[in-house]
Design an enzyme around this catalytic site. Sequence first.
Site, PDB file in Angstrom:
ATOM      1  N   THR A  73       0.832  -1.204   0.000  1.00  0.00           N
ATOM      2  CA  THR A  73       0.000   0.000   0.000  1.00  0.00           C
ATOM      3  C   THR A  73       0.864   1.251   0.000  1.00  0.00           C
ATOM      4  O   THR A  73       0.623   2.177  -0.773  1.00  0.00           O
ATOM      5  CB  THR A  73      -0.951  -0.008   1.217  1.00  0.00           C
ATOM      6  OG1 THR A  73      -1.877  -1.086   1.055  1.00  0.00           O
ATOM      7  CG2 THR A  73      -1.698   1.296   1.350  1.00  0.00           C
ATOM      8  N   GLN A 182       1.048  -8.970  -6.374  1.00  0.00           N
ATOM      9  CA  GLN A 182       0.591 -10.357  -6.510  1.00  0.00           C
ATOM     10  C   GLN A 182       1.532 -11.208  -7.345  1.00  0.00           C
ATOM     11  O   GLN A 182       1.333 -12.430  -7.428  1.00  0.00           O
ATOM     12  CB  GLN A 182      -0.815 -10.399  -7.131  1.00  0.00           C
ATOM     13  CG  GLN A 182      -1.903  -9.819  -6.233  1.00  0.00           C
ATOM     14  CD  GLN A 182      -2.140 -10.663  -4.987  1.00  0.00           C
ATOM     15  OE1 GLN A 182      -1.992 -11.888  -5.004  1.00  0.00           O
ATOM     16  NE2 GLN A 182      -2.491 -10.012  -3.883  1.00  0.00           N
ATOM     17  N   SER A 202       5.373  -6.430  -2.092  1.00  0.00           N
ATOM     18  CA  SER A 202       5.064  -6.577  -0.669  1.00  0.00           C
ATOM     19  C   SER A 202       5.529  -7.944  -0.200  1.00  0.00           C
ATOM     20  O   SER A 202       5.165  -8.973  -0.771  1.00  0.00           O
ATOM     21  CB  SER A 202       3.556  -6.440  -0.480  1.00  0.00           C
ATOM     22  OG  SER A 202       3.210  -6.734   0.848  1.00  0.00           O
ATOM     23  N   ALA A 203       6.332  -7.966   0.881  1.00  0.00           N
ATOM     24  CA  ALA A 203       6.985  -9.205   1.313  1.00  0.00           C
ATOM     25  C   ALA A 203       6.016 -10.291   1.772  1.00  0.00           C
ATOM     26  O   ALA A 203       6.240 -11.475   1.525  1.00  0.00           O
ATOM     27  CB  ALA A 203       7.979  -8.900   2.433  1.00  0.00           C
ATOM     28  N   THR A 240      13.496   5.140  10.252  1.00  0.00           N
ATOM     29  CA  THR A 240      14.485   4.092  10.527  1.00  0.00           C
ATOM     30  C   THR A 240      14.112   2.821   9.776  1.00  0.00           C
ATOM     31  O   THR A 240      12.976   2.373   9.812  1.00  0.00           O
ATOM     32  CB  THR A 240      14.538   3.812  12.041  1.00  0.00           C
ATOM     33  OG1 THR A 240      14.946   5.004  12.714  1.00  0.00           O
ATOM     34  CG2 THR A 240      15.520   2.697  12.356  1.00  0.00           C
ATOM     35  N   CYS A 328      -8.678  -7.162   1.970  1.00  0.00           N
ATOM     36  CA  CYS A 328      -8.696  -5.788   2.454  1.00  0.00           C
ATOM     37  C   CYS A 328     -10.094  -5.250   2.595  1.00  0.00           C
ATOM     38  O   CYS A 328     -10.345  -4.317   3.341  1.00  0.00           O
ATOM     39  CB  CYS A 328      -7.909  -4.890   1.510  1.00  0.00           C
ATOM     40  SG  CYS A 328      -6.277  -5.528   1.213  1.00  0.00           S
TER      41      CYS A 328
END
Lengths: 393, 393
Positions: A73, A182, A202-203, A240, A328
């Site tokens: 996102t 995806q 996205s991991a 960070t 989601c």
Amino acid sequence: MNGLIYMDYAATTPLDPRVKEAMEPFLSDAFGNPNSIHFYGRQARKAVDESREMIAHILGCRPGEMIFTSGGTESDNLALRGVAGARKHRGRHIVSSTIEHHAVLHTLEALREEGFEVTLVPVDEDGLVDPEQVADAVREDTILVSIMHANNEIGTIQPIAEIAKLVKEKKTDVLVHTDAVQTVGHLPVRVDQLNVDLLSLSAHKFYGPKGVGALYVRQGTRLVPQLTGGGQEKNRRSGTENVAGIVGMAHALRLSTQEMEQENRRLAALRDRLIDGILGQVPDSRLNGHRTQRLAHNANFSFLGVEGEALLLQLDLHGICASSGSACTSGSLDPSHVLLALGLSREWAIGSLRLTLGRSNDDQQVDQVVKIVPQIVQRLRELTPEAVRLGFS
Amino acid sequence: MNGLIYMDYAATTPLDPRVKEAMEPFLSDAFGNPNSIHFYGRQARKAVDESREMIAHILGCRPGEMIFTSGGTESDNLALRGVAGARKHRGRHIVSSTIEHHAVLHTLEALREEGFEVTLVPVDEDGLVDPEQVADAVREDTILVSIMHANNEIGTIQPIAEIAKLVKEKKTDVLVHTDAVQTVGHLPVRVDQLNVDLLSLSAHKFYGPKGVGALYVRQGTRLVPQLTGGGQEKNRRSGTENVAGIVGMAHALRLSTQEMEQENRRLAALRDRLIDGILGQVPDSRLNGHRTQRLAHNANFSFLGVEGEALLLQLDLHGICASSGSACTSGSLDPSHVLLALGLSREWAIGSLRLTLGRSNDDQQVDQVVKIVPQIVQRLRELTPEAVRLGFS
């Protein structure tokens, strides 16, 4: 997996134990802030750098072209808002598609309110975007095209390389972004082959940790940072660095990539067994999305006269974990915008079931699902007033 | 800790092993996406909800008033950009201070470019903001006041409750934000007592994981979301929740709070031993920040005629991990904006050393540092041309 059948891998994947092991040091002794110049800082910096190189190597780009983020996102938001902010003086028109993830669609909505104009290209009944139509939508004032690599609900894979080619033939300086959340870790995604300027990943979609993702940004592409502060990520994304998460993402991508070919063969066979089994046994059912040009692990069905949410609850009672569309927006009773975009009527669209496969699934589980789903669909059709009204009692 | 002396706890803290243990299930079997409605989804949702309740309870607010983010920088950005976006039709003036973290200052800079006006209130020579001056800076068109709770470099604790009181007496509807990244988990922070409307925190500053933080937003406060998408966090911050990180943050806050009083007593004694030892043995040295109204774990020195970076490198060779100021800007040779704001000359400001204490430190380590720092300072003064020029050879 405690006896449950998990078929919601597109919502999230479990952390690969090998990935967890790679993260371990950074959740204990190697705890430094990569921005510190002492031993612990350098140790953390090295881990972040090596992870960046590993990911860049796999995706076919330079390490300096990867920006680490908190997930898909944020990557989508940074791509869209960042490009819009940097290029608003050149033009204010953006082209996208009707079936994008909400991280793209709702961000485009927000940009609209800021004065940008958005053209959403429609898809055909299989969910395919036509590259010609995308190129046709590009105008003099178009600054960005954003088309997802594969859809999270129906699994249809878009011809991104072709889209990028035609778009750039039409107008050289239009940037192309693809939401590849995806596909990274599931398909051999290479930014050089796709010829895109920005790409989101996205991991936790490929057996990595939640809370970490990345945005590829082609060298030389201006982007207004959306998180300002300490100047991390070459001033493009302050905060960070999530060192353990970044290390996890790199290892998850490496492992998924290594095992991709074999695993996809296995998953595609399972998927087809699932599709054939369910379509063969449930009357008034359909497969949503393209039959072959789809992710190896995605099956998406619609059952006429069934309410998707009720179906999910029944499946859950039978130990089957599935989704009606995107995780989601679960809890929402609105039919999926993706299914409506395919041209499905509301009646078909609300009766959707997404089964997305992964490492824990096997033939036995597929057979179990193929046995149970038709029973539940039949029971729901017998019970629900809508079904009665539609004549399925 | 492999023989090294880590005194950079304000940059980041190691993950508490008990926190890691609490996170474990969410890095293995309990991997669900909290937005899924099946067993794994509900399990993850429950963990997120319970974490939210735990944090809200400790901070004295309602669970619905906490927004989970990727860290302190995102929290600050969301507070400032979110409020600015929501209130720009009421006014475009924001009041802050000269010694804020860059996550606030650089974000205000970005807002300035969007047409907002910013007044930065100065601080006195101890780094204290005068509440009267803040209230005086509030105008008819002021929409937000943002003052940090304690400074990350010099540890000075601001009278936030008093600031909020005076600001709201001056103008009822001004919102007050505080960047409490350095105090949550270190001081008994309660939003009801501070009377702020928004408060930022970051887990890795109190022995929690990196990559997760939160923003408290008082109920009824309008905020334009900065990450749009699936509508998580009540539509205020989209993106799949970092479940393990959120669970870790809650447990880290619970443990830090439980042990705070005792640990602060211990740290304050170590800090004072450190301050007295170093000031007593290094000529032309000074303590930066308020002598008593400062974080129990923070000591910040300046040594005239010494270059901070060189000092850090020497300390690192002696196994002492420290910082010259904020970790976020290390590598930069500019003197700290915080030290300059105190009125220090460039010569004093560049010779800064921040030692921030934590759980692994003890009397012996402090004595070791008190022994080594004066030696290194002396050597550097003998060696560096600037010292020669200034007459310290």
